[in-house]
Design a protein around this motif. Structure first.
Motif, PDB file in Angstrom:
ATOM      1  N   PHE A  14      39.292  43.705  38.517  1.00 29.81           N
ATOM      2  CA  PHE A  14      39.855  42.912  37.421  1.00 29.81           C
ATOM      3  C   PHE A  14      39.602  41.427  37.661  1.00 29.81           C
ATOM      4  N   ASP A  15      38.912  41.109  38.743  1.00 31.58           N
ATOM      5  CA  ASP A  15      38.695  39.718  39.142  1.00 31.58           C
ATOM      6  C   ASP A  15      37.252  39.318  38.868  1.00 31.58           C
ATOM      7  N   PRO A  16      37.025  38.324  38.004  1.00 32.44           N
ATOM      8  CA  PRO A  16      35.637  37.953  37.701  1.00 32.44           C
ATOM      9  C   PRO A  16      34.844  37.508  38.923  1.00 32.44           C
ATOM     10  N   ARG A  26      38.300  28.546  44.449  1.00 30.93           N
ATOM     11  CA  ARG A  26      38.752  29.915  44.729  1.00 30.93           C
ATOM     12  C   ARG A  26      37.561  30.793  45.117  1.00 30.93           C
ATOM     13  N   ILE A  27      36.454  30.661  44.404  1.00 31.20           N
ATOM     14  CA  ILE A  27      35.246  31.444  44.711  1.00 31.20           C
ATOM     15  C   ILE A  27      34.643  31.003  46.046  1.00 31.20           C
ATOM     16  N   LYS A  59      38.845  33.494  51.522  1.00 32.57           N
ATOM     17  CA  LYS A  59      38.385  34.551  52.425  1.00 32.57           C
ATOM     18  C   LYS A  59      38.830  35.923  51.921  1.00 32.57           C
ATOM     19  N   ALA A  60      39.783  35.937  50.972  1.00 39.49           N
ATOM     20  CA  ALA A  60      40.344  37.204  50.475  1.00 39.49           C
ATOM     21  C   ALA A  60      39.480  37.842  49.389  1.00 39.49           C
ATOM     22  N   ASP A  63      45.211  34.119  47.287  1.00 37.64           N
ATOM     23  CA  ASP A  63      45.174  34.822  48.560  1.00 37.64           C
ATOM     24  C   ASP A  63      44.810  36.293  48.426  1.00 37.64           C
ATOM     25  N   ARG A  64      44.431  36.691  47.216  1.00 34.42           N
ATOM     26  CA  ARG A  64      44.032  38.081  46.974  1.00 34.42           C
ATOM     27  C   ARG A  64      43.274  38.129  45.648  1.00 34.42           C
TER      28      ARG A  64
END
Length: 159
Positions: free
Chosen positions: A8-10, A82-83, A87-88, A142-143
């Protein structure tokens, strides 16, 4: 061919099916138009310096995410950070697209600067990839985005 949406994460998109599905919710800064040239979705313009080692993006005003927050330069920078820094996230493909980006920073509320390691005229086209779609500040840092309730985009079909 049967295929499932993998994330669900681009930032974690690495296949066509997931990219197509998530592009209905999330939008990148640009898209490639019918003439094959990049055009803005979330930006009014993306202007290179003379050496093509820096691009300044002028953020389009009035864009709101489905969580009610407004798009601005800080959101764009946070999305790219974020990209590049988390590290998550399993964001190998997205990071590959950005391998020549040295730094992304806000010049002001409506301008984002992409500082490059070398000249890269293809940056506006690269910024059209679904893996580089912009997420709001509410996206987990963080995830990965893993729940529908966390999917907040600017696209035509947002939850």
């Amino acid at each position: 061919v049967k295929s499932k949406i993998r994330t669900f994460d681009p930032a974690e998109i690495d296949d066509e099916t997931t990219g197509y599905a998530l592009s209905q919710i999330y939008e990148p800064l640009t898209r490639v138009g019918s003439d094959g040239k990049p055009e803005g979705i979330l930006v009014n313009s993306l202007t290179p310096n003379d050496a093509v080692t820096e691009f300044t993006a002028n953020i389009r005003r009035g864009i709101v995410f489905s969580d009610g927050t407004t798009l601005d330069a800080g959101v764009v920078v946070a999305s790219f950070d974020r990209i590049l820094k988390s590290k998550a996230l399993r964001a190998d493909y997205a990071r590959t697209l950005l391998k020549d980006v040295k730094r992304v920073y806000a010049k002001d509320q409506e301008s984002v600067v992409f500082e490059l390691r070398r000249p890269m005229a293809s940056l506006p086209s690269r910024l059209s990839y679904p893996a580089l779609a912009i997420v709001p500040r509410s996206a987990p840092r963080d995830r990965p985005i893993s729940k529908i309730e966390d999917m907040h985009g600017t696209g035509p079909f947002t939850p």
